[in-house]
Scaffold this motif. Sequence first.
Motif, PDB file in Angstrom:
ATOM      1  N   ARG A  81      47.843  13.680 -14.315  1.00 60.04           N
ATOM      2  CA  ARG A  81      47.011  13.680 -12.967  1.00 60.04           C
ATOM      3  C   ARG A  81      47.673  13.236 -11.711  1.00 60.04           C
ATOM      4  O   ARG A  81      47.411  13.829 -10.743  1.00 60.04           O
ATOM      5  CB  ARG A  81      45.403  13.340 -13.335  1.00 60.04           C
ATOM      6  N   GLN A  82      48.171  12.058 -11.886  1.00 58.81           N
ATOM      7  CA  GLN A  82      48.868  11.679 -10.834  1.00 58.81           C
ATOM      8  C   GLN A  82      49.867  12.421 -10.151  1.00 58.81           C
ATOM      9  O   GLN A  82      50.124  12.567  -9.111  1.00 58.81           O
ATOM     10  CB  GLN A  82      49.636  10.108 -11.315  1.00 58.81           C
ATOM     11  N   VAL A  83      50.885  13.267 -10.927  1.00 51.98           N
ATOM     12  CA  VAL A  83      51.778  14.061 -10.325  1.00 51.98           C
ATOM     13  C   VAL A  83      50.950  15.352  -9.755  1.00 51.98           C
ATOM     14  O   VAL A  83      51.622  15.605  -8.823  1.00 51.98           O
ATOM     15  CB  VAL A  83      52.631  14.738 -11.670  1.00 51.98           C
ATOM     16  N   CYS A  84      49.734  15.599 -10.207  1.00 50.68           N
ATOM     17  CA  CYS A  84      48.991  16.658  -9.393  1.00 50.68           C
ATOM     18  C   CYS A  84      48.838  16.079  -7.889  1.00 50.68           C
ATOM     19  O   CYS A  84      48.650  16.916  -7.043  1.00 50.68           O
ATOM     20  CB  CYS A  84      47.708  16.889 -10.084  1.00 50.68           C
ATOM     21  N   ARG A  85      48.622  14.854  -7.750  1.00 55.59           N
ATOM     22  CA  ARG A  85      48.120  14.475  -6.558  1.00 55.59           C
ATOM     23  C   ARG A  85      49.477  14.285  -5.489  1.00 55.59           C
ATOM     24  O   ARG A  85      49.303  13.925  -4.486  1.00 55.59           O
ATOM     25  CB  ARG A  85      47.597  13.095  -6.582  1.00 55.59           C
ATOM     26  N   LEU A  86      50.931  14.249  -6.177  1.00 57.31           N
ATOM     27  CA  LEU A  86      51.860  14.150  -5.392  1.00 57.31           C
ATOM     28  C   LEU A  86      52.376  15.380  -4.525  1.00 57.31           C
ATOM     29  O   LEU A  86      51.921  16.480  -5.185  1.00 57.31           O
ATOM     30  CB  LEU A  86      52.998  13.858  -6.280  1.00 57.31           C
ATOM     31  N   ALA A  87      52.972  15.212  -3.361  1.00 53.38           N
ATOM     32  CA  ALA A  87      53.489  16.352  -2.680  1.00 53.38           C
ATOM     33  C   ALA A  87      54.256  17.137  -3.489  1.00 53.38           C
ATOM     34  O   ALA A  87      55.411  16.695  -4.197  1.00 53.38           O
ATOM     35  CB  ALA A  87      53.775  15.817  -1.394  1.00 53.38           C
ATOM     36  N   ASP A  88      54.010  18.553  -3.516  1.00 57.88           N
ATOM     37  CA  ASP A  88      54.949  19.388  -3.795  1.00 57.88           C
ATOM     38  C   ASP A  88      56.383  19.675  -2.932  1.00 57.88           C
ATOM     39  O   ASP A  88      56.157  20.131  -1.786  1.00 57.88           O
ATOM     40  CB  ASP A  88      54.357  20.819  -4.049  1.00 57.88           C
ATOM     41  N   PRO A  89      57.314  19.213  -3.515  1.00 61.63           N
ATOM     42  CA  PRO A  89      58.563  19.326  -2.514  1.00 61.63           C
ATOM     43  C   PRO A  89      59.276  20.813  -2.435  1.00 61.63           C
ATOM     44  O   PRO A  89      60.168  21.059  -1.573  1.00 61.63           O
ATOM     45  CB  PRO A  89      59.753  18.538  -3.427  1.00 61.63           C
ATOM     46  N   VAL A  90      58.709  21.634  -3.512  1.00 61.45           N
ATOM     47  CA  VAL A  90      59.326  23.210  -3.443  1.00 61.45           C
ATOM     48  C   VAL A  90      58.883  23.835  -2.310  1.00 61.45           C
ATOM     49  O   VAL A  90      57.802  23.775  -1.660  1.00 61.45           O
ATOM     50  CB  VAL A  90      58.884  23.855  -4.540  1.00 61.45           C
ATOM     51  N   GLY A  91      59.931  24.358  -1.439  1.00 56.46           N
ATOM     52  CA  GLY A  91      59.665  25.188  -0.010  1.00 56.46           C
ATOM     53  C   GLY A  91      59.775  24.183   1.177  1.00 56.46           C
ATOM     54  O   GLY A  91      59.833  24.609   2.159  1.00 56.46           O
ATOM     55  N   GLN A  92      59.971  22.951   0.842  1.00 57.72           N
ATOM     56  CA  GLN A  92      59.939  22.028   1.968  1.00 57.72           C
ATOM     57  C   GLN A  92      61.360  22.270   2.773  1.00 57.72           C
ATOM     58  O   GLN A  92      62.422  22.409   2.440  1.00 57.72           O
ATOM     59  CB  GLN A  92      59.986  20.643   1.451  1.00 57.72           C
ATOM     60  N   MET A  93      61.486  22.218   4.107  1.00 57.45           N
ATOM     61  CA  MET A  93      62.518  22.505   4.727  1.00 57.45           C
ATOM     62  C   MET A  93      63.144  20.892   5.055  1.00 57.45           C
ATOM     63  O   MET A  93      62.676  20.243   5.508  1.00 57.45           O
ATOM     64  CB  MET A  93      62.327  23.039   6.371  1.00 57.45           C
ATOM     65  N   ILE A  94      64.518  20.990   4.460  1.00 58.32           N
ATOM     66  CA  ILE A  94      65.177  19.697   4.652  1.00 58.32           C
ATOM     67  C   ILE A  94      65.463  19.450   6.283  1.00 58.32           C
ATOM     68  O   ILE A  94      65.170  18.479   6.687  1.00 58.32           O
ATOM     69  CB  ILE A  94      66.000  19.400   3.778  1.00 58.32           C
ATOM     70  N   ASP A  95      66.240  20.304   6.846  1.00 60.47           N
ATOM     71  CA  ASP A  95      66.587  20.356   8.054  1.00 60.47           C
ATOM     72  C   ASP A  95      67.129  21.693   8.440  1.00 60.47           C
ATOM     73  O   ASP A  95      67.141  22.713   7.952  1.00 60.47           O
ATOM     74  CB  ASP A  95      67.784  19.263   8.209  1.00 60.47           C
ATOM     75  N   GLY A  96      67.457  21.897   9.824  1.00 64.04           N
ATOM     76  CA  GLY A  96      67.942  23.305  10.305  1.00 64.04           C
ATOM     77  C   GLY A  96      67.614  23.125  11.730  1.00 64.04           C
ATOM     78  O   GLY A  96      67.675  22.216  12.558  1.00 64.04           O
ATOM     79  N   GLY A  97      68.312  24.400  12.415  1.00 58.54           N
ATOM     80  CA  GLY A  97      68.261  24.530  13.635  1.00 58.54           C
ATOM     81  C   GLY A  97      69.036  25.724  13.907  1.00 58.54           C
ATOM     82  O   GLY A  97      69.432  26.565  13.350  1.00 58.54           O
ATOM     83  N   MET A  98      69.013  25.967  15.354  1.00 54.32           N
ATOM     84  CA  MET A  98      69.580  27.242  15.888  1.00 54.32           C
ATOM     85  C   MET A  98      70.970  26.968  16.315  1.00 54.32           C
ATOM     86  O   MET A  98      71.327  25.929  16.988  1.00 54.32           O
ATOM     87  CB  MET A  98      69.054  27.762  17.206  1.00 54.32           C
ATOM     88  N   LEU A  99      71.930  28.030  15.762  1.00 51.29           N
ATOM     89  CA  LEU A  99      73.536  27.759  15.810  1.00 51.29           C
ATOM     90  C   LEU A  99      73.872  28.315  17.438  1.00 51.29           C
ATOM     91  O   LEU A  99      73.031  29.401  17.891  1.00 51.29           O
ATOM     92  CB  LEU A  99      74.192  28.453  14.768  1.00 51.29           C
ATOM     93  N   ASP A 100      74.961  28.224  17.589  1.00 49.83           N
ATOM     94  CA  ASP A 100      75.485  28.824  18.816  1.00 49.83           C
ATOM     95  C   ASP A 100      75.580  30.485  18.997  1.00 49.83           C
ATOM     96  O   ASP A 100      75.429  31.182  19.647  1.00 49.83           O
ATOM     97  CB  ASP A 100      76.852  28.330  19.304  1.00 49.83           C
ATOM     98  N   SER A 101      76.009  30.738  17.432  1.00 47.48           N
ATOM     99  CA  SER A 101      76.073  32.137  17.238  1.00 47.48           C
ATOM    100  C   SER A 101      74.671  33.037  17.296  1.00 47.48           C
ATOM    101  O   SER A 101      74.732  34.368  17.170  1.00 47.48           O
ATOM    102  CB  SER A 101      76.492  32.384  15.640  1.00 47.48           C
ATOM    103  N   GLY A 102      73.602  32.335  17.359  1.00 47.40           N
ATOM    104  CA  GLY A 102      72.160  32.815  17.594  1.00 47.40           C
ATOM    105  C   GLY A 102      71.475  33.018  16.210  1.00 47.40           C
ATOM    106  O   GLY A 102      70.347  33.407  16.299  1.00 47.40           O
ATOM    107  N   LEU A 103      72.070  32.500  15.118  1.00 45.17           N
ATOM    108  CA  LEU A 103      71.611  32.356  13.752  1.00 45.17           C
ATOM    109  C   LEU A 103      70.678  31.122  13.657  1.00 45.17           C
ATOM    110  O   LEU A 103      71.266  30.313  13.968  1.00 45.17           O
ATOM    111  CB  LEU A 103      72.828  32.534  12.632  1.00 45.17           C
ATOM    112  N   ARG A 104      69.565  31.295  13.236  1.00 42.36           N
ATOM    113  CA  ARG A 104      68.880  30.292  13.068  1.00 42.36           C
ATOM    114  C   ARG A 104      68.930  29.855  11.352  1.00 42.36           C
ATOM    115  O   ARG A 104      68.751  30.546  10.631  1.00 42.36           O
ATOM    116  CB  ARG A 104      67.321  30.483  12.935  1.00 42.36           C
ATOM    117  N   ILE A 105      69.247  28.577  10.994  1.00 41.22           N
ATOM    118  CA  ILE A 105      69.520  28.188  10.062  1.00 41.22           C
ATOM    119  C   ILE A 105      68.673  26.971   9.405  1.00 41.22           C
ATOM    120  O   ILE A 105      68.227  26.228  10.191  1.00 41.22           O
ATOM    121  CB  ILE A 105      71.341  27.580   9.770  1.00 41.22           C
ATOM    122  N   GLU A 106      68.194  27.237   8.239  1.00 46.02           N
ATOM    123  CA  GLU A 106      67.530  26.074   7.585  1.00 46.02           C
ATOM    124  C   GLU A 106      67.976  25.772   6.030  1.00 46.02           C
ATOM    125  O   GLU A 106      68.572  26.599   5.537  1.00 46.02           O
ATOM    126  CB  GLU A 106      65.918  26.273   7.594  1.00 46.02           C
TER     127      GLU A 106
END
Length: 417
Positions: A81-106
């Motif tokens: 039940r404690q695991v239920c209360r923990l935040a789900d990390p799946v789908g979380q964006m770790i980092d990212g940003g817009m590249l000079d090429s115009g590609l948005r990366i994450e």
Amino acid sequence: MLEDMGKAAKAASYRLAQLSAREKNAALEMIADNLEAQAATILAANEQDLAEARENGLSEAMLDRLQLNPARLSGIASDVRQVCRLADPVGQMIDGGMLDSGLRIERRRVPLGVVGVIYEARPNVTVDVASLCLKTGNAVILRGGKETWRTNAATVRVIQSALEACGLPAGAVQAIESPDRALVNEMLRMDQYIDMLIPRGGAGLHKLCREQSTIPVITGGIGVCHIFVDESADIAPALNVIVNAKTQRPSTCNTVETLLVHTAIADRFLPELSNVMAQRGVTLHADAAALVALSSGPATVVPVKAEEYDNEFLSLDLNVKLVSGLDDAIDHIRAHGTQHSDAILTRTLRNADRFVNEVDSSAVYVNASTRFTDGGQFGLGAEVAVSTQKLHARGPMGLEALTTYKWIGYGDDTIRA
């Protein structure tokens, strides 16, 4: 048999990876409820395992690891039940940003896929691993020790019934019930289906997995843990920490096995150590320098053997060695430690900082017990293992350690120049 299990696990992993946090938590709640509702079935199986283990002469430390009782099983359900209360990390964006090429990366967290776990007489691992894997969208194949096969089989059936009640595949959590050791060797080569392998057991098991597996292996959990008492330590608080680290539950991998004592404090410290360890039935394995002072006290004292500095006693035994200072203590830990958990008891900030910086272990403590190296104590919920290696994960492995990531690029019909 294992081929079919691998196929079922891989298929289940694709389904699990698409579940929402709400759907995964609902399954975990059902598992916790079923563990309590069907406790009698699991405990009956565990009693059979215990009876056979006693007949086979297993040590008290191993019997303690093997044993379930209503309180322990209730605690295991609470951990789910404690695991239920923990935040789900799946789908979380770790980092990212817009590249000079115009590609948005994450970079986005995703499940590993299928996790394989080989473990010995630790029936709680069955539920801990299953709950963490399910929370992170991973399927799991479990291979417990022959000492616990009835307990593990009964527990996994309870988990599978909960999964099916939630409309999820039973193949998400499977156990190899046969004690045949040949199946371990076969499992080590299931790289077509298993994405990561975690051994939890003795040095022999870890060596086998490192040498024979074609699957990436996370090793750890062998704890030759140390506490260094420096010349500035306060004796009463230091003894309290040491007693906790040795006796709170001696059969665990984060129990202290070697106590290093500065010579400058030895005359005052060792008699007090003998008193408190005698009260708790701890046998002291002393080096020549400590033996004389300890022999006049009430504790049972024996000369330490050189090989015992590399022992994971997992019992009420403690090595005691006198050291000339911090350098000597660090050298000993580097020579005999397993990079699990080591502590310094000090009132000197400089010594604390040096110890933290120079002791290369997965968990390092200042004025605290080594017994804290645990997923629950670290706020991770249950843990799948304690890793003492440096790649992918280190220390108690919670939810994030059961994920990897993928790079995602968003463009507007973007091409590389």
